[in-house]
Every structure is written in C-alpha cells, then in structure tokens.
Design a protein around this motif. Sequence first.
Motif, mmCIF file in Angstrom:
data_model
loop_
_atom_site.group_PDB
_atom_site.id
_atom_site.type_symbol
_atom_site.label_atom_id
_atom_site.label_comp_id
_atom_site.label_asym_id
_atom_site.label_seq_id
_atom_site.Cartn_x
_atom_site.Cartn_y
_atom_site.Cartn_z
ATOM 1 N N GLY A 136 0.857 -1.177 0.000
ATOM 2 C CA GLY A 136 0.000 0.000 0.000
ATOM 3 C C GLY A 136 0.889 1.221 0.000
ATOM 4 N N GLY A 137 0.453 2.257 -0.660
ATOM 5 C CA GLY A 137 1.281 3.457 -0.687
ATOM 6 C C GLY A 137 0.647 4.562 -1.493
ATOM 7 N N GLY A 138 1.445 5.556 -1.762
ATOM 8 C CA GLY A 138 0.960 6.685 -2.531
ATOM 9 C C GLY A 138 2.099 7.575 -2.945
ATOM 10 N N GLY A 139 1.741 8.617 -3.666
ATOM 11 C CA GLY A 139 2.766 9.536 -4.132
ATOM 12 C C GLY A 139 2.146 10.731 -4.808
ATOM 13 N N ILE A 140 3.023 11.469 -5.472
ATOM 14 C CA ILE A 140 2.582 12.646 -6.208
ATOM 15 C C ILE A 140 3.412 12.757 -7.479
ATOM 16 C CG2 ILE A 140 4.119 14.250 -4.989
ATOM 17 C CD1 ILE A 140 1.641 16.216 -5.141
ATOM 18 N N ALA A 141 2.754 13.191 -8.533
ATOM 19 C CA ALA A 141 3.429 13.406 -9.815
ATOM 20 C C ALA A 141 3.163 14.843 -10.249
ATOM 21 C CB ALA A 141 2.909 12.425 -10.862
ATOM 22 N N TYR A 142 4.145 15.436 -10.936
ATOM 23 C CA TYR A 142 4.001 16.786 -11.474
ATOM 24 C C TYR A 142 4.392 16.741 -12.945
ATOM 25 C CZ TYR A 142 4.802 21.715 -12.400
ATOM 26 O OH TYR A 142 4.767 22.962 -12.952
ATOM 27 N N SER A 143 3.450 17.077 -13.815
ATOM 28 C CA SER A 143 3.675 17.022 -15.266
ATOM 29 C C SER A 143 3.945 18.407 -15.829
ATOM 30 C CB SER A 143 2.450 16.435 -15.967
ATOM 31 O OG SER A 143 2.235 15.111 -15.538
ATOM 32 N N PHE A 144 4.931 18.478 -16.736
ATOM 33 C CA PHE A 144 5.199 19.698 -17.490
ATOM 34 C C PHE A 144 5.830 19.297 -18.822
ATOM 35 C CE2 PHE A 144 8.718 18.781 -14.759
ATOM 36 C CZ PHE A 144 9.858 19.040 -15.494
ATOM 37 N N GLY A 145 5.158 19.665 -19.891
ATOM 38 C CA GLY A 145 5.631 19.291 -21.227
ATOM 39 C C GLY A 145 5.693 17.783 -21.394
ATOM 40 N N GLN A 146 6.850 17.328 -21.869
ATOM 41 C CA GLN A 146 7.050 15.890 -22.086
ATOM 42 C C GLN A 146 7.509 15.158 -20.820
ATOM 43 O OE1 GLN A 146 9.768 16.227 -25.558
ATOM 44 N NE2 GLN A 146 8.371 14.701 -26.453
ATOM 45 N N PHE A 147 7.694 15.879 -19.741
ATOM 46 C CA PHE A 147 8.269 15.298 -18.537
ATOM 47 C C PHE A 147 7.256 15.220 -17.395
ATOM 48 C CE2 PHE A 147 11.639 17.435 -20.869
ATOM 49 C CZ PHE A 147 12.561 16.407 -21.010
ATOM 50 N N THR A 148 7.414 14.198 -16.577
ATOM 51 C CA THR A 148 6.643 14.066 -15.342
ATOM 52 C C THR A 148 7.608 13.671 -14.229
ATOM 53 O OG1 THR A 148 4.663 13.343 -16.542
ATOM 54 C CG2 THR A 148 4.748 12.862 -14.191
ATOM 55 N N LEU A 149 7.683 14.489 -13.208
ATOM 56 C CA LEU A 149 8.467 14.164 -12.016
ATOM 57 C C LEU A 149 7.547 13.455 -11.035
ATOM 58 C CD1 LEU A 149 10.274 17.569 -11.385
ATOM 59 C CD2 LEU A 149 11.241 15.524 -12.448
ATOM 60 N N TYR A 150 8.034 12.432 -10.371
ATOM 61 C CA TYR A 150 7.186 11.749 -9.401
ATOM 62 C C TYR A 150 7.999 11.287 -8.195
ATOM 63 C CZ TYR A 150 8.986 7.150 -10.655
ATOM 64 O OH TYR A 150 9.808 6.078 -10.842
ATOM 65 N N GLY A 151 7.305 11.138 -7.100
ATOM 66 C CA GLY A 151 7.863 10.556 -5.886
ATOM 67 C C GLY A 151 6.789 9.686 -5.263
#
Length: 149
Positions: free
Chosen positions: A84-99
């Motif tokens: 079980g878990g979770g995270g967050i992603a941030y999209s901009f252009g062709q890129f997505t940062l996630y943790g």
Amino acid sequence: QKGVKVESSEPGDEDLVAKINSAYLEIPVLLKASLTKSRFQPFLLAGPVVGIPLDAEAVVETAGLTLRGDMNDITKSPDFGIIGGGGIAYSFGQFTLYGEARNFFGLADTFDQGVVQVSDGNLSDTVDFDDDTEKNRGFQLSAGVLIKL
C-alpha cells in the motif's frame, strides 16, 4: 534486499548481534488510482506482491568475531504480501516528475524450523531457528522522471 537485526539483552551476551540478510526478486501487481487530473497528480497504490528468494545469510557478531552462514535451506519460497502506498506526480511538457512511498506487509512465514551453521573459517557454531512466525515488512521510497516519447 531485506533484513533484520537482533541485539541480545541476555546476561553475558550483551555484545551479541545477529542479522539476517535476504535478497528477493519481487513481482508486484499494483493498482494505481490518480486522485486528480491536474498538473499535480496525487495517487494511491495497492496490490499483491510475490517475492522469490534469491539468497539468505545469517551474520552473527560477538566478541569481535563475525560468523556467517547460509540460510537458503530454511528460507521458504515464495514470499507473499501486500503493498500500500501513494505519491505525487508533477507534469510539465514531455516530462513528469514523481515521488512515491510504499509499505510492504508480508503475509507468509519467511523461514522453516532448522539449524544454520555459522563460521568465520576457523570458528564454527550453530543457530537454531524455532517455530516462531517471521514475516517480512518493508518501506520503500522512490523518485523519478517519466519522459513521453
């Protein structure tokens, strides 16, 4: 890689430290639920996981000595659990940062009852594993960049 460390509190064995180091190939099947469809995308993860043991070693440290022993014969296979878990992603252009963060809860006993021979090459001893229930637990953190092609 998973492991456990146990320090003795028995009189006369205060300096005894026992460790078990286990390596697994884990195959998770996770469902991911995105909570929003904006640039910031929090998400939840959950699902089962199967772990195939690759190697298990006992390490006993006492009185300046380090004894090692192979635990593969008493390691049960496969290991089952849930994540079980979770995270967050941030999209901009062709890129997505996630943790993301994941918590693993083992459902299967890890070891059979048995005796493990530990040695440093010169000195040898045995460690008895009884019918106690040992289950794996774990916590993972990951971060990354996704690139849309």
